[in-house]
Write a protein that holds these residues in place. Structure first.
Motif, PDB file in Angstrom:
ATOM      1  N   HIS A  13      48.900  52.491  45.925  1.00 11.59           N
ATOM      2  CA  HIS A  13      48.517  53.897  45.967  1.00 11.59           C
ATOM      3  C   HIS A  13      47.377  54.121  44.979  1.00 11.59           C
ATOM      4  N   VAL A  14      46.469  55.038  45.313  1.00 17.86           N
ATOM      5  CA  VAL A  14      45.283  55.270  44.488  1.00 17.86           C
ATOM      6  C   VAL A  14      45.645  55.574  43.039  1.00 17.86           C
ATOM      7  N   ASP A  15      46.661  56.412  42.826  1.00 21.32           N
ATOM      8  CA  ASP A  15      47.059  56.764  41.454  1.00 21.32           C
ATOM      9  C   ASP A  15      47.560  55.545  40.685  1.00 21.32           C
ATOM     10  N   LYS A  16      48.263  54.650  41.372  1.00 31.70           N
ATOM     11  CA  LYS A  16      48.750  53.436  40.719  1.00 31.70           C
ATOM     12  C   LYS A  16      47.588  52.508  40.363  1.00 31.70           C
ATOM     13  N   THR A  18      39.669  36.439  47.970  1.00 38.83           N
ATOM     14  CA  THR A  18      38.698  37.245  48.721  1.00 38.83           C
ATOM     15  C   THR A  18      37.749  37.991  47.786  1.00 38.83           C
ATOM     16  N   THR A  19      38.249  38.491  46.644  1.00 39.00           N
ATOM     17  CA  THR A  19      37.383  39.234  45.720  1.00 39.00           C
ATOM     18  C   THR A  19      36.375  38.310  45.053  1.00 39.00           C
ATOM     19  N   ALA A  20      36.795  37.103  44.699  1.00 38.88           N
ATOM     20  CA  ALA A  20      35.859  36.133  44.124  1.00 38.88           C
ATOM     21  C   ALA A  20      34.753  35.808  45.119  1.00 38.88           C
ATOM     22  N   SER A  21      35.127  35.682  46.391  1.00 39.83           N
ATOM     23  CA  SER A  21      34.137  35.416  47.442  1.00 39.83           C
ATOM     24  C   SER A  21      33.138  36.563  47.543  1.00 39.83           C
ATOM     25  N   LEU A  22      33.636  37.799  47.559  1.00 39.51           N
ATOM     26  CA  LEU A  22      32.743  38.967  47.631  1.00 39.51           C
ATOM     27  C   LEU A  22      31.781  38.986  46.449  1.00 39.51           C
ATOM     28  N   LEU A  23      32.280  38.736  45.251  1.00 45.00           N
ATOM     29  CA  LEU A  23      31.426  38.810  44.057  1.00 45.00           C
ATOM     30  C   LEU A  23      30.352  37.725  44.029  1.00 45.00           C
ATOM     31  N   VAL A  24      30.722  36.509  44.405  1.00 42.51           N
ATOM     32  CA  VAL A  24      29.736  35.433  44.301  1.00 42.51           C
ATOM     33  C   VAL A  24      28.587  35.641  45.282  1.00 42.51           C
ATOM     34  N   TRP A  25      28.885  36.107  46.504  1.00 40.63           N
ATOM     35  CA  TRP A  25      27.799  36.316  47.464  1.00 40.63           C
ATOM     36  C   TRP A  25      26.977  37.541  47.117  1.00 40.63           C
ATOM     37  N   THR A  26      27.606  38.535  46.490  1.00 43.37           N
ATOM     38  CA  THR A  26      26.847  39.698  46.018  1.00 43.37           C
ATOM     39  C   THR A  26      25.844  39.277  44.954  1.00 43.37           C
ATOM     40  N   ILE A  27      26.270  38.426  44.029  1.00 39.95           N
ATOM     41  CA  ILE A  27      25.367  37.964  42.964  1.00 39.95           C
ATOM     42  C   ILE A  27      24.245  37.112  43.542  1.00 39.95           C
ATOM     43  N   VAL A  28      24.567  36.242  44.512  1.00 39.08           N
ATOM     44  CA  VAL A  28      23.523  35.427  45.154  1.00 39.08           C
ATOM     45  C   VAL A  28      22.496  36.333  45.830  1.00 39.08           C
ATOM     46  N   MET A  42      45.876  46.180  52.888  1.00 35.19           N
ATOM     47  CA  MET A  42      46.407  47.129  51.924  1.00 35.19           C
ATOM     48  C   MET A  42      45.698  47.007  50.581  1.00 35.19           C
ATOM     49  N   GLY A  43      45.132  45.852  50.285  1.00 33.00           N
ATOM     50  CA  GLY A  43      44.480  45.627  48.999  1.00 33.00           C
ATOM     51  C   GLY A  43      43.002  45.950  48.982  1.00 33.00           C
ATOM     52  N   GLU A  44      42.492  46.630  50.024  1.00 33.37           N
ATOM     53  CA  GLU A  44      41.060  46.929  50.105  1.00 33.37           C
ATOM     54  C   GLU A  44      40.580  47.729  48.892  1.00 33.37           C
ATOM     55  N   ASN A  45      41.283  48.797  48.555  1.00 35.50           N
ATOM     56  CA  ASN A  45      40.864  49.628  47.422  1.00 35.50           C
ATOM     57  C   ASN A  45      40.927  48.857  46.112  1.00 35.50           C
ATOM     58  N   PHE A  46      41.969  48.039  45.941  1.00 28.45           N
ATOM     59  CA  PHE A  46      42.099  47.226  44.740  1.00 28.45           C
ATOM     60  C   PHE A  46      40.911  46.272  44.624  1.00 28.45           C
TER      61      PHE A  46
END
Length: 535
Positions: free
Chosen positions: A170-173, A343-353, A478-482
């Motif tokens: 949940h967003v508040d959590k 998945t988050t590590a993958s997103l970050l590394v390609w963003t930096i590249v 479910m972990g998209e926002n996280f």
């Protein structure tokens, strides 16, 4: 006396004949089932598909196209591409080969099961929005890698787990977890600054990929287990080992029963799994006792939230068997690690590249971060004002989707668009190829242009939904926002402290190993902005 012996021999012969007949009958039944599974059923499905205009290789018993598929993967995995190349062709080489050869209405054989290649956004939407009809086939293959959890469940059990686990995301959590995410990011920044400060020139060359892997593992360890952080780190290490071994096991997954044979590989996976489950079982038991004593030191981590939500669910239903079992909670914790780190590590590394290759966007993103936060650490409220950073992350997700394909299978013969899909035929949703389709994204589909998302995801294309890096429908991740909070926080802090460019030694080789990873790492030239400003 002779009559008794004769009758005895006669009865023995009769029983032998009966047993022999039963054995023969069982063998014949097994043979018929085997022939039906490996020959008659695949041939009937192939005929049915070809009558509807689908094309693919002729069926080959047992392996189907798997040998060719693995050959393509091994060849492509050792190859690099240009930064300007269409990465989807490299990520999904065999699918691209089959579609180029047979057209959009094509299929691939995974053992005796044909899989249709699906890139049409309308069909993908229909499949993802009908999870009661289109389920995930062969969930045991996913469990080899991740141990189970919500994404491998169906029906009532999935609905129950989803309802309970929703509380944890949940967003508040999630706002309460921002300090833990910030602490992990700060530790990485300090480590990177230490490496740069150790050089006379104020810059150094590093492979950023292992730092990002460790960061996301650190984040999920803190967010999931709070003050049991050290045990969480050990689970993270074990999960990485298990994934590497599991990828080797998947090469034989089309062979029935392979995972149950006492091979060295299976024994190693089992030993790692047992250690991981033992640690988790101990953490759950410890947390349960803390909750009974009313201690509040760990109420903001994922495990506590999940256990509290599970306890309330049981109380509301008045049945101790209504909620998750300890084994269920263990599986969900294991899934946290994949969803929250890989998945988050993958997103970050390609963003930096991508920001290395497009320094103008790196500069714009840094200006925005400084405008919103100055030199202070990012806050949950401030993260919502990072419009340019969000656009960049979304464009990185489009070009380098962490999970570029997904598979579904109908539980019965169903209509899909103007097609009829029988049970036994699976559907490969080729997200990576759809994200590069010029008919959807325009002639510049292969280019990095974050402005596509300047008016939000829903206005990025005329055809919806065409952007589904976190899936879509009732089973959207479910972990998209996280993941997005973590990625924004990490990228913002990196931009605050460093400028970066690709090292001359960088080799571009994005390839899916569970998530999309850089095969040869991601070496970059890192410059400390504080050192530059002083000089």
């Amino acid at each position: 006396m002779h009559r008794v012996k004769f009758r005895g021999r006669k009865m023995e012969a009769t029983w032998t004949a009966i047993v022999s007949s039963m054995v023969v009958a069982v063998l014949i039944t097994c043979l018929v089932k085997l022939l039906n599974c490996t020959w008659f059923k695949p041939r009937n499905l192939e005929k049915f598909l070809r009558e509807q205009g689908f094309n693919g290789n002729p069926y080959r018993p047992f392996a189907g196209d798997m040998k060719d598929h693995l050959k393509f993967l091994k060849q492509e995995r050792t190859r690099s591409i240009q930064l300007s190349d269409n990465a989807a062709k490299h990520m999904l080489p065999y699918y691209h080969h089959i579609i180029s050869k047979y057209g959009q209405k094509s299929f691939i054989w995974f053992g005796p099961s044909p899989r249709l290649n699906v890139t049409d956004p309308a069909l993908i939407k229909e499949i993802l929005w009908r999870p009661d009809v289109f389920e995930k086939p062969f969930p045991e293959k996913g469990r080899i890698l991740m141990g189970g959890g919500l994404i491998f469940l169906e029906g009532d059990k999935w609905a129950k787990h989803r309802k309970i686990a929703n509380h944890a995301f949940h967003v508040d959590k999630l706002k309460d977890m921002v300090p833990a995410i910030g602490l992990a990011c700060a530790n990485m920044i300090n480590n990177l600054q230490g490496m740069v400060s150790g050089t006379e020139q104020g810059w150094c060359e590093i492979d950023i990929w292992p730092f990002l892997e460790n960061l996301t593992g650190d984040v999920i360890s803190r967010a999931a287990f709070g003050n049991s952080y050290e045990e969480g780190r050990r689970i993270f290490q074990l999960m990485r080992e298990r994934v590497k071994l599991g990828m080797q096991l998947l090469e034989f997954s089309y062979l029935p029963g392979w995972r149950y044979l006492p091979t060295r590989l299976n024994r190693e996976v089992k030993a790692i799994t047992n250690e991981m489950q033992s640690i988790l079982r101990g953490l759950i038991s410890k947390r349960h006792k803390e909750m009974e004593r009313g201690e509040e030191t760990t109420k903001n981590d994922l495990l506590s939230i999940l256990m509290e939500a599970n306890s309330r669910f049981i109380q509301e239903n008045g049945n101790k068997n209504a909620g998750m079992s300890i084994e269920d909670v263990i599986e969900e914790c294991q899934l946290f690690y994949f969803a929250g780190s890989e998945t988050t590590a993958s997103l970050l590394v390609w963003t930096i590249v991508l920001l290395c290759r497009h320094p103008e966007w790196q500069a714009q993103a840094r200006e925005e971060v400084v405008r919103v936060f100055g030199k202070s650490g990012p806050t949950s409220q401030g993260l919502n004002h990072l419009k340019i950073v969000t656009m960049i992350l979304q464009e990185a997700l489009r070009l380098y989707s962490p999970v570029p394909l997904s598979v579904r299978g109908p539980t019965k013969t169903v209509k899909l668009g103007n097609l009829t899909v029988p049970a036994g035929v699976h559907l490969t949703l080729l997200i990576g190829l759809m994200h590069y389709d010029p008919q959807i994204w325009g002639d510049d589909a292969e280019e990095f242009k974050p402005h596509r998302f300047s008016h939000g995801v829903s206005n990025a294309t005329k055809i919806q939904p065409s952007f589904v890096p976190f899936s879509s429908g009732p089973r959207v991740c479910m972990g998209e926002n996280f993941a997005m909070i973590e990625a924004k926080m990490a990228l913002a802090m990196i931009l605050q402290h460093f400028s970066f460019e690709l090292s001359p030694s960088y080799i571009h080789a994005p390839f899916p190993i569970l998530s999309l990873q850089p095969q040869f790492g991601a070496p970059i030239i890192l410059r400390d902005l504080q050192t530059l400003s002083v000089s």
